[in-house]
Design a protein around this motif. Structure first.
Motif, PDB file in Angstrom:
ATOM      1  N   ALA A 156       0.838  -1.203   0.000  1.00 46.86           N
ATOM      2  CA  ALA A 156       0.000   0.000   0.000  1.00 46.86           C
ATOM      3  C   ALA A 156       0.871   1.249   0.000  1.00 46.86           C
ATOM      4  CB  ALA A 156      -0.932   0.000   1.208  1.00 46.86           C
ATOM      5  N   ARG A 157       1.910   1.251   0.819  1.00 49.91           N
ATOM      6  CA  ARG A 157       2.797   2.418   0.866  1.00 49.91           C
ATOM      7  C   ARG A 157       3.588   2.548  -0.436  1.00 49.91           C
ATOM      8  NH1 ARG A 157       5.161   5.717   4.784  1.00 49.91           N
ATOM      9  NH2 ARG A 157       6.232   7.370   3.644  1.00 49.91           N
ATOM     10  N   ALA A 158       4.018   1.421  -1.001  1.00 52.01           N
ATOM     11  CA  ALA A 158       4.741   1.465  -2.271  1.00 52.01           C
ATOM     12  C   ALA A 158       3.870   2.055  -3.372  1.00 52.01           C
ATOM     13  CB  ALA A 158       5.205   0.063  -2.655  1.00 52.01           C
ATOM     14  N   ALA A 159       2.600   1.646  -3.421  1.00 47.78           N
ATOM     15  CA  ALA A 159       1.681   2.185  -4.426  1.00 47.78           C
ATOM     16  C   ALA A 159       1.405   3.665  -4.189  1.00 47.78           C
ATOM     17  CB  ALA A 159       0.374   1.395  -4.397  1.00 47.78           C
ATOM     18  N   GLU A 160       1.261   4.034  -2.939  1.00 47.71           N
ATOM     19  CA  GLU A 160       1.046   5.443  -2.607  1.00 47.71           C
ATOM     20  C   GLU A 160       2.249   6.280  -3.036  1.00 47.71           C
ATOM     21  OE1 GLU A 160      -0.128   8.238   1.255  1.00 47.71           O
ATOM     22  OE2 GLU A 160       0.206   6.092   1.511  1.00 47.71           O
ATOM     23  N   ASP A 161       3.444   5.762  -2.798  1.00 43.16           N
ATOM     24  CA  ASP A 161       4.659   6.492  -3.183  1.00 43.16           C
ATOM     25  C   ASP A 161       4.775   6.607  -4.701  1.00 43.16           C
ATOM     26  OD1 ASP A 161       5.274   6.722  -0.512  1.00 43.16           O
ATOM     27  OD2 ASP A 161       6.794   5.137  -0.506  1.00 43.16           O
ATOM     28  N   ALA A 162       4.414   5.544  -5.420  1.00 42.97           N
ATOM     29  CA  ALA A 162       4.468   5.587  -6.885  1.00 42.97           C
ATOM     30  C   ALA A 162       3.484   6.616  -7.436  1.00 42.97           C
ATOM     31  CB  ALA A 162       4.162   4.203  -7.460  1.00 42.97           C
ATOM     32  N   THR A 163       2.274   6.625  -6.892  1.00 41.25           N
ATOM     33  CA  THR A 163       1.252   7.587  -7.348  1.00 41.25           C
ATOM     34  C   THR A 163       1.654   9.014  -6.988  1.00 41.25           C
ATOM     35  OG1 THR A 163      -0.409   5.861  -6.986  1.00 41.25           O
ATOM     36  CG2 THR A 163      -1.209   8.115  -7.306  1.00 41.25           C
ATOM     37  N   ALA A 164       2.204   9.181  -5.794  1.00 38.76           N
ATOM     38  CA  ALA A 164       2.662  10.509  -5.382  1.00 38.76           C
ATOM     39  C   ALA A 164       3.781  11.016  -6.295  1.00 38.76           C
ATOM     40  CB  ALA A 164       3.140  10.464  -3.932  1.00 38.76           C
ATOM     41  N   HIS A 165       4.627  10.115  -6.760  1.00 39.17           N
ATOM     42  CA  HIS A 165       5.681  10.502  -7.702  1.00 39.17           C
ATOM     43  C   HIS A 165       5.078  11.061  -8.992  1.00 39.17           C
ATOM     44  CE1 HIS A 165       9.284  10.403 -10.159  1.00 39.17           C
ATOM     45  NE2 HIS A 165       8.669   9.594 -11.010  1.00 39.17           N
ATOM     46  N   LEU A 166       4.033  10.409  -9.484  1.00 43.04           N
ATOM     47  CA  LEU A 166       3.356  10.905 -10.689  1.00 43.04           C
ATOM     48  C   LEU A 166       2.718  12.270 -10.438  1.00 43.04           C
ATOM     49  CD1 LEU A 166       1.648   7.584 -11.843  1.00 43.04           C
ATOM     50  CD2 LEU A 166       3.615   8.713 -12.910  1.00 43.04           C
ATOM     51  N   LEU A 167       2.160  12.443  -9.274  1.00 41.33           N
ATOM     52  CA  LEU A 167       1.560  13.734  -8.928  1.00 41.33           C
ATOM     53  C   LEU A 167       2.613  14.835  -8.890  1.00 41.33           C
ATOM     54  CD1 LEU A 167      -0.826  12.437  -6.139  1.00 41.33           C
ATOM     55  CD2 LEU A 167      -1.567  13.505  -8.285  1.00 41.33           C
ATOM     56  N   ARG A 168       3.761  14.533  -8.321  1.00 40.31           N
ATOM     57  CA  ARG A 168       4.843  15.531  -8.265  1.00 40.31           C
ATOM     58  C   ARG A 168       5.359  15.863  -9.652  1.00 40.31           C
ATOM     59  NH1 ARG A 168       6.308  12.402  -3.766  1.00 40.31           N
ATOM     60  NH2 ARG A 168       7.848  11.266  -5.014  1.00 40.31           N
ATOM     61  N   ALA A 169       5.214  14.928 -10.579  1.00 46.36           N
ATOM     62  CA  ALA A 169       5.645  15.164 -11.961  1.00 46.36           C
ATOM     63  C   ALA A 169       4.614  15.968 -12.756  1.00 46.36           C
ATOM     64  CB  ALA A 169       5.915  13.829 -12.665  1.00 46.36           C
ATOM     65  N   GLY A 170       3.547  16.403 -12.098  1.00 48.15           N
ATOM     66  CA  GLY A 170       2.558  17.250 -12.744  1.00 48.15           C
ATOM     67  C   GLY A 170       1.387  16.512 -13.356  1.00 48.15           C
ATOM     68  N   ARG A 171       1.281  15.211 -13.138  1.00 49.78           N
ATOM     69  CA  ARG A 171       0.186  14.430 -13.710  1.00 49.78           C
ATOM     70  C   ARG A 171      -1.053  14.520 -12.811  1.00 49.78           C
ATOM     71  NH1 ARG A 171       2.959  12.808 -18.544  1.00 49.78           N
ATOM     72  NH2 ARG A 171       5.073  13.448 -17.994  1.00 49.78           N
ATOM     73  N   ARG A 172      -2.215  14.551 -13.437  1.00 48.26           N
ATOM     74  CA  ARG A 172      -3.449  14.692 -12.670  1.00 48.26           C
ATOM     75  C   ARG A 172      -4.506  13.647 -13.031  1.00 48.26           C
ATOM     76  NH1 ARG A 172      -0.533  16.603  -9.941  1.00 48.26           N
ATOM     77  NH2 ARG A 172      -0.506  18.623  -8.878  1.00 48.26           N
ATOM     78  N   ARG A 173      -4.510  13.153 -14.271  1.00 40.48           N
ATOM     79  CA  ARG A 173      -5.442  12.083 -14.631  1.00 40.48           C
ATOM     80  C   ARG A 173      -4.673  10.765 -14.598  1.00 40.48           C
ATOM     81  NH1 ARG A 173     -10.221  12.814 -16.117  1.00 40.48           N
ATOM     82  NH2 ARG A 173     -10.256  10.897 -17.378  1.00 40.48           N
TER      83      ARG A 173
END
Length: 331
Positions: A156-173
């Motif tokens: 769960a934390r690994a998936a959260e970290d991966a998604t957060a990385h995409l968010l920091r890269a400016g992705r929203r969808r």
């Protein structure tokens, strides 16, 4: 002539007992001392005498690594690390795949303990191994019901970290690929939890219909899921895949759809398989420390063999997000 414990002790300048403690992976040995003894072991090519131990203890000196699904992302790397860690303690390793009847049932492979690669293992596979009465250590999955020692991965934390990385890269969808159609595997469920948690923290909602289920975690499954996603008018600008093979397939789907990774769609996986380091673009991923998993798993199963009634333990392996070309920021 084969090297002995005394030869290793003499070269390392330590006692035979110290060498034995290192070989058996006992705690409370300083890292410097362990490196010193390991260097002597490597130089002399020392291997513990498995046959002498078998005669002395009545044990086989063999461990089984059961891989229930060939699609476990880091399966090859884990197997190599387990074989290495087991050899240091004088064990050989047999590798079985998809052994729902304990180690092939009628084959009745004689082993002292079982390491069960757990990320995609259904509960019935775990139960079958426990029912066989062998010491069992689960490797790499989410926490279970406390019947077995386990070296866990916080999926769960690994998936959260991966998604957060995409968010920091400016992705929203951000779409997600890899949930199972049924609730039979703990890791995909945990990945879904982490993915959704990261989006909620960013004030976003999952793309409708997500996470997208796949029957397996193969490249072809990732390809098919991504093709369907990318054909939509409201296609995502990023895809979080629950394994690296899924992500490799998703990147190919983007290419076939005439899209650029990462300019049009970013992709990240979990597993840090070697293929992702050499793909074009290179694949961003969440890397789990497979060396840690293997060392701790072998140490736990060896301890369980010696003390069958010892308290069950659970250890969480560290993970790290590895940003690569497939998730580069906009601009």
């Amino acid at each position: 002539m084969a090297s002995t414990l005394k030869d290793v002790a003499r070269l390392a300048g330590v006692s035979v007992k110290t060498v034995s403690n290192v070989v058996n992976d006992y705690p409370h040995i300083s890292p410097a001392m362990r490196r010193r003894v390991d260097a002597a072991i490597a130089e002399l090519r020392y291997r513990p005498n498995v046959f002498a131990r078998t005669l002395r203890t009545g044990r086989t000196g063999v461990l089984a690594l059961v891989v229930p699904d060939a699609d476990v992302p880091y399966g090859d790397a884990l197997a190599r690390e387990v074989v290495h860690a087991a050899a240091r303690q004088g064990y050989r390793v047999v590798i079985e795949q998809d052994a729902t009847p304990p180690l092939g049932g009628d084959r009745n492979v004689p082993v002292d303990g079982v390491l069960l690669s757990a990320p995609l293992a259904p509960a019935e596979l775990v139960q079958a191994q426990v029912a066989a009465g062998r010491p069992v250590v689960l490797v790499g999955g989410e926490a279970r019901d406390g019947r077995c020692d386990q070296i866990t991965v916080d999926a769960a934390r690994a998936a959260e970290d991966a998604t957060a990385h995409l968010l920091r890269a400016g992705r929203r969808r951000i779409a997600a690929i890899g949930a199972y159609p049924t609730a039979s595997a703990a890791v995909p469920r945990a990945c879904t939890v982490g993915y959704q948690r990261a989006l909620r923290r960013a004030g976003l909602a999952p793309v409708p219909g997500h996470p997208l289920p796949t029957s397996r975690h193969r490249r072809a499954d990732g390809y098919r899921a991504a093709r369907a996603l990318l054909a939509r008018p409201d296609r995502p600008d990023a895809m979080f895949c629950y394994s690296d093979p899924l992500a490799i397939g998703a990147m190919r789907a983007a290419f076939d759809a005439g899209l650029r990774v990462p300019a049009d769609v970013a992709v990240i996986g979990i597993g840090d398989i070697e293929e992702g380091r050499y793909s074009r673009p290179t694949l961003s991923t969440v890397s789990v420390d497979t060396g840690f998993l293997a060392r701790e798993a072998v140490a736990r199963v060896a301890a369980r063999i010696d003390q069958p009634d010892a308290a069950v333990t659970e250890i969480t392996a560290p993970h790290t997000v590895l940003p690569r070309e497939s998730t580069a920021s906009f601009g």
